[in-house]
Design a protein around this motif. Structure first.
Motif, PDB file in Angstrom:
ATOM      1  N   SER A 168      43.353  48.087  57.200  1.00 21.51           N
ATOM      2  CA  SER A 168      41.925  48.364  57.025  1.00 21.51           C
ATOM      3  C   SER A 168      41.508  48.275  55.563  1.00 21.51           C
ATOM      4  CB  SER A 168      41.568  49.735  57.604  1.00 21.51           C
ATOM      5  OG  SER A 168      42.213  50.756  56.881  1.00 21.51           O
TER       6      SER A 168
ATOM      7  N   LEU B 121      41.333  44.639  54.772  1.00 23.82           N
ATOM      8  CA  LEU B 121      40.134  44.068  55.397  1.00 23.82           C
ATOM      9  C   LEU B 121      38.884  44.395  54.589  1.00 23.82           C
ATOM     10  CD1 LEU B 121      39.100  42.526  57.886  1.00 23.82           C
ATOM     11  CD2 LEU B 121      38.941  44.703  59.063  1.00 23.82           C
ATOM     12  N   ILE B 122      38.788  45.602  54.102  1.00 23.06           N
ATOM     13  CA  ILE B 122      37.656  45.983  53.252  1.00 23.06           C
ATOM     14  C   ILE B 122      37.639  45.134  51.985  1.00 23.06           C
ATOM     15  CG2 ILE B 122      36.740  47.842  51.793  1.00 23.06           C
ATOM     16  CD1 ILE B 122      37.715  49.790  53.987  1.00 23.06           C
TER      17      ILE B 122
ATOM     18  N   ILE C  17      36.578  41.505  52.757  1.00 26.38           N
ATOM     19  CA  ILE C  17      35.146  41.416  53.069  1.00 26.38           C
ATOM     20  C   ILE C  17      34.326  41.536  51.789  1.00 26.38           C
ATOM     21  CG2 ILE C  17      33.248  42.650  54.184  1.00 26.38           C
ATOM     22  CD1 ILE C  17      35.170  43.183  56.513  1.00 26.38           C
ATOM     23  N   LEU C  18      34.732  42.430  50.897  1.00 29.99           N
ATOM     24  CA  LEU C  18      33.973  42.581  49.647  1.00 29.99           C
ATOM     25  C   LEU C  18      34.122  41.366  48.725  1.00 29.99           C
ATOM     26  CD1 LEU C  18      34.507  46.340  48.765  1.00 29.99           C
ATOM     27  CD2 LEU C  18      32.421  45.231  49.569  1.00 29.99           C
TER      28      LEU C  18
ATOM     29  N   GLN D 192      34.146  38.269  49.703  1.00 25.50           N
ATOM     30  CA  GLN D 192      33.391  37.121  50.196  1.00 25.50           C
ATOM     31  C   GLN D 192      32.032  37.042  49.525  1.00 25.50           C
ATOM     32  OE1 GLN D 192      33.212  37.203  54.444  1.00 25.50           O
ATOM     33  NE2 GLN D 192      35.426  37.040  54.660  1.00 25.50           N
TER      34      GLN D 192
ATOM     35  N   SER E  48      28.289  36.795  49.320  1.00 27.62           N
ATOM     36  CA  SER E  48      27.189  37.174  50.193  1.00 27.62           C
ATOM     37  C   SER E  48      25.954  36.358  49.834  1.00 27.62           C
ATOM     38  CB  SER E  48      26.899  38.667  50.060  1.00 27.62           C
ATOM     39  OG  SER E  48      26.443  38.956  48.758  1.00 27.62           O
TER      40      SER E  48
ATOM     41  N   THR F 268      37.525  33.596  55.043  1.00 30.51           N
ATOM     42  CA  THR F 268      37.101  33.703  56.441  1.00 30.51           C
ATOM     43  C   THR F 268      38.314  33.803  57.356  1.00 30.51           C
ATOM     44  OG1 THR F 268      35.113  32.433  55.952  1.00 30.51           O
ATOM     45  CG2 THR F 268      35.756  32.607  58.259  1.00 30.51           C
TER      46      THR F 268
ATOM     47  N   THR G 104      39.954  37.199  56.899  1.00 31.86           N
ATOM     48  CA  THR G 104      39.176  38.229  57.573  1.00 31.86           C
ATOM     49  C   THR G 104      39.453  38.232  59.065  1.00 31.86           C
ATOM     50  OG1 THR G 104      37.432  38.032  55.911  1.00 31.86           O
ATOM     51  CG2 THR G 104      36.843  39.113  57.958  1.00 31.86           C
ATOM     52  N   SER G 105      39.515  37.056  59.672  1.00 35.30           N
ATOM     53  CA  SER G 105      39.779  36.960  61.107  1.00 35.30           C
ATOM     54  C   SER G 105      41.160  37.503  61.455  1.00 35.30           C
ATOM     55  CB  SER G 105      39.672  35.511  61.569  1.00 35.30           C
ATOM     56  OG  SER G 105      38.399  35.001  61.308  1.00 35.30           O
TER      57      SER G 105
ATOM     58  N   ALA H  75      41.218  41.327  60.946  1.00 38.74           N
ATOM     59  CA  ALA H  75      40.449  42.002  61.994  1.00 38.74           C
ATOM     60  C   ALA H  75      41.235  42.032  63.306  1.00 38.74           C
ATOM     61  CB  ALA H  75      39.106  41.307  62.193  1.00 38.74           C
TER      62      ALA H  75
END
Length: 109
Positions: A13, A16-17, A20-21, A23, A25, A52, A55-56, A59
């Motif tokens: 987790s 993953l955070i 995501i940060l 990427q 935006s 991407t 992230t997949s 997740a």
């Protein structure tokens, strides 16, 4: 086993955070896709594709670990030590009620 899965879930987790940060935006955000900084070893499109995909994968791992934890801990909340808020309250014990054979006499001082 449950402790190991919990630690792995926390690590996945956090990763993953972070992914995501990283990427890019719509407004720029904390993204590294601009070609400057830490992501300059790849093109902007290559970095976006890598993030991407990462992230997949993260997740999917997170969901798998959560499902495994749920299956392993399925019976942990039930049983004698479990607390079900929607369950009916337990019936009063017979020892707490005075029996008919015991006369109720007032206490004398």
């Amino acid at each position: 086993m449950s402790t190991l899965l919990t630690i792995l879930t926390i690590l996945v987790s956090l990763a993953l955070i972070a992914v995501i940060l990283l990427q890019r935006s719509e407004g720029g955000g904390l993204g590294i896709g601009g070609g400057q900084g830490a992501g300059s070893f790849m093109t902007g499109r290559g970095t976006a594709t890598f993030l991407t995909r990462a992230t997949s994968i993260l997740a999917a791992l997170f969901m798998l670990f959560c499902l495994l934890l749920a299956v392993l801990n399925k019976g942990a909340s039930g049983g004698q030590n479990g607390h079900d808020l929607l369950a009916a309250p337990p019936a009063p014990s017979q020892a707490a009620q005075p029996s008919a054979s015991t006369p109720l006499t007032p206490a004398t001082h």
